[in-house]
Enzyme design. Sequence first.
Site, short mmCIF file in Angstrom:
data_model
loop_
_atom_site.label_atom_id
_atom_site.label_comp_id
_atom_site.label_asym_id
_atom_site.label_seq_id
_atom_site.Cartn_x
_atom_site.Cartn_y
_atom_site.Cartn_z
N ASP A 144 58.10 48.32 42.55
CA ASP A 144 58.74 49.58 42.17
C ASP A 144 60.07 49.63 42.92
O ASP A 144 60.49 48.63 43.52
CB ASP A 144 57.82 50.79 42.43
CG ASP A 144 57.61 51.09 43.91
OD1 ASP A 144 58.10 50.30 44.77
OD2 ASP A 144 56.98 52.10 44.23
N CYS A 166 55.17 47.41 46.48
CA CYS A 166 55.67 48.78 46.43
C CYS A 166 55.95 49.17 47.88
O CYS A 166 56.06 48.29 48.74
CB CYS A 166 54.69 49.72 45.72
SG CYS A 166 53.07 49.90 46.47
N THR A 197 54.20 50.76 50.36
CA THR A 197 53.14 50.37 51.29
C THR A 197 52.26 49.24 50.74
O THR A 197 51.55 48.59 51.51
CB THR A 197 52.20 51.55 51.56
OG1 THR A 197 51.66 51.99 50.30
CG2 THR A 197 52.93 52.70 52.25
N HIS A 229 38.27 33.54 51.29
CA HIS A 229 37.00 34.21 51.06
C HIS A 229 36.94 35.05 49.79
O HIS A 229 35.85 35.28 49.26
CB HIS A 229 36.67 35.13 52.26
CG HIS A 229 36.21 34.38 53.46
ND1 HIS A 229 35.55 34.98 54.53
CD2 HIS A 229 36.30 33.06 53.78
CE1 HIS A 229 35.27 34.06 55.44
NE2 HIS A 229 35.73 32.89 55.03
N HIS A 233 31.00 32.50 49.01
CA HIS A 233 32.04 33.47 48.65
C HIS A 233 32.13 33.63 47.14
O HIS A 233 32.39 34.72 46.64
CB HIS A 233 33.39 33.06 49.25
CG HIS A 233 33.33 32.89 50.73
ND1 HIS A 233 33.03 33.94 51.58
CD2 HIS A 233 33.47 31.79 51.51
CE1 HIS A 233 33.01 33.49 52.82
NE2 HIS A 233 33.26 32.19 52.81
#
Length: 150
Positions: free
Chosen positions: A13, A70, A72, A103, A138
């Site tokens: 963004d 973005c 955060t 993992h 996993h």
Amino acid sequence: MESIFNPIIIASDHAAFALKEIIRKMLITQGLQVEDGGPFNPDSVDYPSYGQKVARSVSSGIYPAGILMCGTGQGMSMVANKFKHVRAALCNDLFSAIMSRRHNDANILVMGGRIVGDVLAEEIVRTWLTTPFEGGRHQRRIDQFDAVQD
Ligand code: RB5
């Protein structure tokens, strides 16, 4: 760089537009085929539409992996993880980048442009693209949550 994924689709963004440009150029320099999902200028946009574009492409198998950015990384992760077969990992540090591949077989890397600096972000991308999935137990765990329907 021996990337596990190629081609790759990226988007951001406005809050991470500058970082997206840096990462796009870095990937191209490394010889990867990059689809830029936008935006194409730093004007304010809503992250869900850009997150959806990348997540839908990975979910449907058009691209094997993507990178979303973005402010955060939180919003982009939330959007991307609504799509089936998408395993979006928010990695603002190297350890998360390594473990999300080993993992979790993450297929979308998410970073926060307001959190990571450019040099760390480039290192996170390099690490994420070159760290293999370990499989085994996993894979069993991924299969378990991949099958979950609410
Ligand atoms: C935009 O201001 C910001 O909310 C967005 O980039 C992101 O951080 C949301 O999770």
